[in-house]
Scaffold this motif. Structure first.
Motif, PDB file in Angstrom:
ATOM      1  N   UNK A 123      -4.548  10.866  -9.435  1.00  0.00           N
ATOM      2  CA  UNK A 123      -5.038  10.630  -8.083  1.00  0.00           C
ATOM      3  C   UNK A 123      -5.708  11.901  -7.567  1.00  0.00           C
ATOM      4  N   UNK A 124      -6.968  11.783  -7.147  1.00  0.00           N
ATOM      5  CA  UNK A 124      -7.707  12.940  -6.644  1.00  0.00           C
ATOM      6  C   UNK A 124      -7.165  13.351  -5.278  1.00  0.00           C
ATOM      7  N   UNK A 125      -7.169  12.423  -4.344  1.00  0.00           N
ATOM      8  CA  UNK A 125      -6.617  12.645  -3.002  1.00  0.00           C
ATOM      9  C   UNK A 125      -5.981  11.343  -2.545  1.00  0.00           C
ATOM     10  N   UNK A 126      -4.996  11.466  -1.687  1.00  0.00           N
ATOM     11  CA  UNK A 126      -4.336  10.273  -1.161  1.00  0.00           C
ATOM     12  C   UNK A 126      -5.173   9.749  -0.003  1.00  0.00           C
ATOM     13  N   UNK A 127      -5.597   8.487  -0.047  1.00  0.00           N
ATOM     14  CA  UNK A 127      -6.501   7.968   0.988  1.00  0.00           C
ATOM     15  C   UNK A 127      -5.838   7.874   2.365  1.00  0.00           C
ATOM     16  N   UNK A 128      -6.633   8.082   3.386  1.00  0.00           N
ATOM     17  CA  UNK A 128      -6.148   7.972   4.765  1.00  0.00           C
ATOM     18  C   UNK A 128      -6.287   6.532   5.266  1.00  0.00           C
ATOM     19  N   UNK A 129      -7.326   5.854   4.834  1.00  0.00           N
ATOM     20  CA  UNK A 129      -7.571   4.483   5.288  1.00  0.00           C
ATOM     21  C   UNK A 129      -6.510   3.557   4.693  1.00  0.00           C
ATOM     22  N   UNK A 130      -5.901   2.758   5.556  1.00  0.00           N
ATOM     23  CA  UNK A 130      -4.779   1.899   5.159  1.00  0.00           C
ATOM     24  C   UNK A 130      -5.113   0.959   4.002  1.00  0.00           C
ATOM     25  N   UNK A 131      -6.252   0.331   4.063  1.00  0.00           N
ATOM     26  CA  UNK A 131      -6.651  -0.626   3.029  1.00  0.00           C
ATOM     27  C   UNK A 131      -6.710   0.058   1.656  1.00  0.00           C
ATOM     28  N   UNK A 132      -7.337   1.211   1.617  1.00  0.00           N
ATOM     29  CA  UNK A 132      -7.457   1.949   0.361  1.00  0.00           C
ATOM     30  C   UNK A 132      -6.101   2.488  -0.094  1.00  0.00           C
ATOM     31  N   UNK A 133      -5.295   2.927   0.866  1.00  0.00           N
ATOM     32  CA  UNK A 133      -3.968   3.445   0.555  1.00  0.00           C
ATOM     33  C   UNK A 133      -3.120   2.381  -0.139  1.00  0.00           C
ATOM     34  N   UNK A 134      -3.178   1.148   0.355  1.00  0.00           N
ATOM     35  CA  UNK A 134      -2.399   0.066  -0.242  1.00  0.00           C
ATOM     36  C   UNK A 134      -2.864  -0.251  -1.664  1.00  0.00           C
ATOM     37  N   UNK A 135      -4.171  -0.181  -1.887  1.00  0.00           N
ATOM     38  CA  UNK A 135      -4.713  -0.415  -3.230  1.00  0.00           C
ATOM     39  C   UNK A 135      -4.219   0.671  -4.183  1.00  0.00           C
ATOM     40  N   UNK A 136      -4.270   1.914  -3.742  1.00  0.00           N
ATOM     41  CA  UNK A 136      -3.830   3.052  -4.559  1.00  0.00           C
ATOM     42  C   UNK A 136      -2.334   2.952  -4.851  1.00  0.00           C
ATOM     43  N   UNK A 137      -1.539   2.636  -3.831  1.00  0.00           N
ATOM     44  CA  UNK A 137      -0.091   2.524  -4.023  1.00  0.00           C
ATOM     45  C   UNK A 137       0.258   1.415  -5.015  1.00  0.00           C
ATOM     46  N   UNK A 138      -0.434   0.284  -4.910  1.00  0.00           N
ATOM     47  CA  UNK A 138      -0.186  -0.820  -5.834  1.00  0.00           C
ATOM     48  C   UNK A 138      -0.569  -0.424  -7.260  1.00  0.00           C
ATOM     49  N   UNK A 139      -1.680   0.264  -7.397  1.00  0.00           N
ATOM     50  CA  UNK A 139      -2.139   0.696  -8.720  1.00  0.00           C
ATOM     51  C   UNK A 139      -1.097   1.602  -9.382  1.00  0.00           C
ATOM     52  N   UNK A 140      -0.480   2.465  -8.599  1.00  0.00           N
ATOM     53  CA  UNK A 140       0.487   3.426  -9.141  1.00  0.00           C
ATOM     54  C   UNK A 140       1.813   2.773  -9.535  1.00  0.00           C
ATOM     55  N   UNK A 141       2.002   1.522  -9.202  1.00  0.00           N
ATOM     56  CA  UNK A 141       3.210   0.799  -9.610  1.00  0.00           C
ATOM     57  C   UNK A 141       3.154   0.336 -11.060  1.00  0.00           C
ATOM     58  N   UNK A 142       1.959   0.429 -11.672  1.00  0.00           N
ATOM     59  CA  UNK A 142       1.806  -0.023 -13.053  1.00  0.00           C
ATOM     60  C   UNK A 142       2.885   0.602 -13.937  1.00  0.00           C
ATOM     61  N   UNK A 143       3.509  -0.226 -14.744  1.00  0.00           N
ATOM     62  CA  UNK A 143       4.547   0.267 -15.655  1.00  0.00           C
ATOM     63  C   UNK A 143       5.957   0.065 -15.119  1.00  0.00           C
ATOM     64  N   UNK A 144       6.089  -0.162 -13.829  1.00  0.00           N
ATOM     65  CA  UNK A 144       7.405  -0.454 -13.257  1.00  0.00           C
ATOM     66  C   UNK A 144       7.611  -1.965 -13.299  1.00  0.00           C
ATOM     67  N   UNK A 145       8.834  -2.382 -13.586  1.00  0.00           N
ATOM     68  CA  UNK A 145       9.112  -3.808 -13.759  1.00  0.00           C
ATOM     69  C   UNK A 145       9.980  -4.336 -12.625  1.00  0.00           C
ATOM     70  N   UNK A 146       9.625  -5.536 -12.168  1.00  0.00           N
ATOM     71  CA  UNK A 146      10.419  -6.203 -11.137  1.00  0.00           C
ATOM     72  C   UNK A 146      11.804  -6.523 -11.699  1.00  0.00           C
ATOM     73  N   UNK A 147      12.829  -6.282 -10.899  1.00  0.00           N
ATOM     74  CA  UNK A 147      14.204  -6.554 -11.318  1.00  0.00           C
ATOM     75  C   UNK A 147      14.883  -5.384 -11.987  1.00  0.00           C
ATOM     76  N   UNK A 148      14.120  -4.369 -12.379  1.00  0.00           N
ATOM     77  CA  UNK A 148      14.690  -3.168 -12.992  1.00  0.00           C
ATOM     78  C   UNK A 148      15.138  -2.202 -11.900  1.00  0.00           C
ATOM     79  N   UNK A 149      16.188  -1.439 -12.175  1.00  0.00           N
ATOM     80  CA  UNK A 149      16.651  -0.390 -11.264  1.00  0.00           C
ATOM     81  C   UNK A 149      16.221   0.956 -11.832  1.00  0.00           C
ATOM     82  N   UNK A 150      15.757   1.818 -10.947  1.00  0.00           N
ATOM     83  CA  UNK A 150      15.273   3.131 -11.349  1.00  0.00           C
ATOM     84  C   UNK A 150      15.973   4.201 -10.531  1.00  0.00           C
TER      85      UNK A 150
END
Length: 190
Positions: free
Chosen positions: A117-144
């Motif tokens: 990630x170059x910079x964390x976006x300030x705009x909410x719409x972009x922030x949500x897209x970035x946050x969702x993208x960074x979830x890749x590799x995490x599995x639903x139902x798993x505990x971390x």
């Protein structure tokens, strides 16, 4: 509104006596002895229930000489009571519709070729897209563990505390005693 605050509110309100107290306070402020008398309870029991209601900001107290009057905080009560119906909605932008092309453009603009990630976006719409993208590799139902989450985030961005906090605020994840789990997609603000 954070999921933990909603859960805590419902735990506190899941008591018959507290519901009775809130109902009585809707008619106007009362002091502890009056509440105790109307409910047939002792003053220390009322004090316990009032402390729980103050903890979630449903009741506030005002001292008048030697008497403490309890007032209902109706605005907070309504907000917390309705919050459960709003989970998964984006309060700031109800029309959050993003095409796959728009998502790809945001990801291309904010991430390097090595997925940093170059910079964390300030705009909410972009922030949500970035946050969702960074979830890749995490599995639903798993505990971390917190350490595992931090290591996962550091693949993308050094400031793992900010990302962790944003995941919780935006309902991507929940945390219970330093154990993290993905929330169902329906709860996400995207």
């Amino acid at each position: 509104m954070q999921l933990s605050r909603i859960v805590n509110f419902h735990k506190v309100m899941g008591d018959k006596t507290r519901i009775q107290i809130v109902s009585m306070l809707k008619k106007g402020p009362l002091h502890g002895q009056a509440i105790a008398g109307k409910l047939g309870l002792k003053a220390p029991t009322i004090s316990h229930h009032m402390a729980k209601l103050k903890e979630v900001d449903v009741v506030r107290q005002v001292r008048d000489k030697n008497t403490v009057y309890y007032h209902l905080n109706e605005k907070t009560l309504m907000a917390l009571a309705l919050a459960i119906t709003k989970i998964g909605e984006n309060e700031m932008d109800q029309d959050f519709h993003v095409t796959d092309d728009q998502k790809a453009a945001v990801i291309k603009n904010f991430f390097t070729d090595k997925h940093q990630l170059k910079t964390f976006p300030a705009q909410r719409k972009k922030k949500l897209i970035v946050l969702e993208y960074m979830l890749r590799g995490l599995k639903e139902g798993e505990s971390y563990s917190e350490k595992e989450i931090n290591e996962h985030i550091q693949q993308y961005f050094a400031d793992y505390a900010t990302i962790r906090r944003e995941w919780i605020i935006c309902h991507f994840m929940n945390r219970n005693e330093a154990v993290y789990q993905l929330n169902p997609r329906e709860m996400w603000l995207t």
